[in-house]
Design a protein around this motif. Structure first.
Motif, short mmCIF file in Angstrom:
data_model
loop_
_atom_site.label_atom_id
_atom_site.label_comp_id
_atom_site.label_asym_id
_atom_site.label_seq_id
_atom_site.Cartn_x
_atom_site.Cartn_y
_atom_site.Cartn_z
N GLY A 358 37.07 46.90 43.94
CA GLY A 358 38.44 46.40 43.89
C GLY A 358 38.72 45.49 45.07
O GLY A 358 38.17 45.68 46.16
N ASP A 416 38.02 51.61 40.89
CA ASP A 416 38.47 50.90 39.70
C ASP A 416 39.93 50.50 39.85
O ASP A 416 40.52 50.66 40.93
CB ASP A 416 38.26 51.76 38.46
N GLU A 417 40.52 49.98 38.73
CA GLU A 417 41.90 49.49 38.80
C GLU A 417 42.87 50.58 39.23
O GLU A 417 43.76 50.35 40.05
CB GLU A 417 42.34 48.94 37.44
N CYS A 451 39.72 43.64 40.01
CA CYS A 451 38.58 44.55 40.05
C CYS A 451 37.41 43.91 39.32
O CYS A 451 37.59 43.20 38.33
CB CYS A 451 38.93 45.89 39.40
N PRO A 505 48.68 41.88 39.64
CA PRO A 505 47.25 42.16 39.47
C PRO A 505 46.61 41.16 38.51
O PRO A 505 47.28 40.63 37.63
CB PRO A 505 47.21 43.56 38.90
#
Length: 507
Positions: A358, A416-417, A451, A505
């Motif tokens: 990330g 991860d996200e 990510c 994001p």
């Protein structure tokens, strides 16, 4: 002539040709003087003479030289006996006073003679160190009319001894006043232990130490410290050699066991001269980084009974190196990692992961305005506050770095996200607390998140996070301009809260 009184003709020839200086003297006046003093109650002649030095001169005046041999004339550079006797005040002078007392005390106590070493002077001014033996001749014990005195010239011997003493003193001073810590040690028992291992067939010493680590401690206990110098006491904070030598367990511990194991391995391999960097401890408990040089002295290579160690304190250098290393990887203002470290971490993640990775890209809002309106000190304070927030919000193995003037990045390996969003929320929460702690100038960040999965270039992930951050920053300034216009139109400031943060994001 005294031939008929002391010698026969043959004896006279032997006297005159003897290879040592001979003096035939008459001590009868001295014997009479002693008798008067004994009759007056003198018992301790030494104290009696020391109380009044003129009594020593009175004794010396009682000696009468009757004859000397050829060697005496040569030794004292006298042309003849008459000249020598006439100039005896030049021969017996200077630092003879205490030695004369010793001679007189021996005569007083034994009644037979004396033996001493003293200083005379040749007529040409040369100092002569001489070993003197005097003997009252048989038949004259009652009146001391004839005493034979021999003088052996030991000047060369005394001078050699003095040179040796000075050389020893010089060597001792070099040791004692050396500006580095010096230790003289006896490793003979360590050698005995190593020899015993060889004798029972141990050939792989490295494996032996792994199986028997207690052997290292045993060897340390067998080392005997013979001496240390003054710099050693200063280095380790000891008030005396006794205090230092009774505290070696405090000095040599922890990391030193590993270093000493390496030293033993070198000794096993025959390396009797070594150097390495080690860590010791002062009696205060402070760690000392030391450059150690170890040498078994050549004359003791067979038994290792004399070893010299020099210890140079490199603690300041190590601290400087650590600080330079820190500067090479950290931003001084924010204490975060710098761009150089960030690039190394990008390369490392590209090679090794772990994935997913990330990326949080951040930009400090309104830094230019703060610098323009309040000065660069205000802008620096805002940057430091961002550093405080990110240092608390980001834990290893994540990396928070300042990569530009107002640009920051957080790299999140194995995240991860969902994990990246959690870090993002933590940053926002801590930033809010920071703004409450520092009222007045609010700090806000524009942030973008992305990510990447294994096989994707991290640079591409960073680029997506940057794009999201730039979009958030653009919206931040659009909202700020809209707020400015509303304020101009209504005269009422809008309620924008304690900070403005735009988060977008990546897709």
């Amino acid at each position: 002539m005294v031939t008929d009184l002391a010698f026969g003709v043959a004896d006279e020839a032997l006297f005159d040709l003897a290879p040592v200086s001979l003096w035939l003297e008459d001590y009868s006046a001295l014997r009479q003087l002693f008798d008067r003093w004994r009759a007056a109650g003198v018992r301790d002649l030494r104290s009696f003479l020391q109380q009044q030095p003129e009594r020593v001169r009175e004794c010396s005046a009682a000696y009468r030289v009757l004859r000397v041999n050829r060697r005496t004339l040569e030794l004292f550079s006298a042309p003849d006996q008459q000249t020598l006797i006439a100039r005896l005040a030049e021969v017996f002078r200077g630092d003879m006073h205490q030695r004369v007392i010793d001679e007189l005390v021996q005569l007083w106590e034994s009644g037979q003679g004396f033996a001493t070493q003293t200083v005379n002077y040749a007529l040409d001014g040369r100092r002569l160190d001489v070993r003197v033996q005097a003997r009252i001749l048989p038949g004259y014990e009652g009146d001391w009319h004839r005493v034979l005195v021999s003088l052996e010239d030991v000047t060369a011997e005394v001078q050699a001894s003095e040179r040796l003493r000075q050389s020893q003193r010089y060597a001792c001073d070099l040791f004692e006043y050396s500006p580095v810590s010096l230790w003289v040690e006896d490793f003979s028992q360590v050698k005995r232990l190593l020899d015993e291992l060889r004798a029972i067939g141990i050939s792989d010493f490295a494996t032996f130490l792994k199986v028997h680590p207690e052997f290292v401690t045993r060897c340390i206990q067998e080392i005997r410290v013979i001496d240390v110098n003054r710099q050693t006491l200063r280095l380790f904070g000891a008030t005396s050699k006794g205090e230092l030598l009774s505290s070696t367990a405090q000095i040599f511990r922890d990391e030193m066991l590993h270093s000493f194991a390496e030293q033993l391995q070198d000794l096993w391999d025959g390396k009797l001269v070594q150097q390495r960097e080690v860590v010791n401890y002062a009696l205060s408990g402070d760690a000392l980084h030391i450059h150690m040089q170890f040498a078994v002295l050549d004359a003791h290579a067979q038994d290792w009974s004399l070893v010299l160690l020099s210890l140079i304190d490199i603690t300041a250098r190590k601290k400087a190196e650590s600080y330079l290393e820190y500067l090479g990887k950290h931003d001084v203002l924010t204490q975060l990692r710098n761009r150089a470290y960030y690039m190394e971490e990008i390369n490392r993640l590209t090679r090794k992961g772990p994935w997913p990775v990330g990326v949080l890209a951040m930009d400090l809002n309104s830094l230019k305005e703060a610098n323009d309106e309040h000065g660069h000190a205000a802008g620096d304070a805002m940057l430091r506050r961002v550093g405080e927030v990110l240092a608390k919000a980001v834990d290893a193995p994540a990396c928070a770095a300042r990569i530009g003037g107002d640009e920051f990045v957080v790299l999140l390996p194995a995240t991860d996200e969902r994990g990246a969003f959690a870090v993002q929320e933590r940053i926002l929460s801590l930033l809010d607390l920071n703004n409450q702690f520092y009222p007045g100038q609010l700090v806000s960040l524009s942030m973008g998140l992305a990510c990447g999965r294994e096989g994707e270039a991290i640079e591409a992930v960073v680029q997506r996070a940057d794009q999201a951050m730039y979009a958030a920053k653009a919206r931040y300034y659009e909202d700020k301009e809209l707020d400015r216009r509303r304020l101009h139109a209504t005269g009422v400031a809008p309620d924008v809260g304690p900070m403005v943060v735009q988060i977008h994001p990546g897709e």
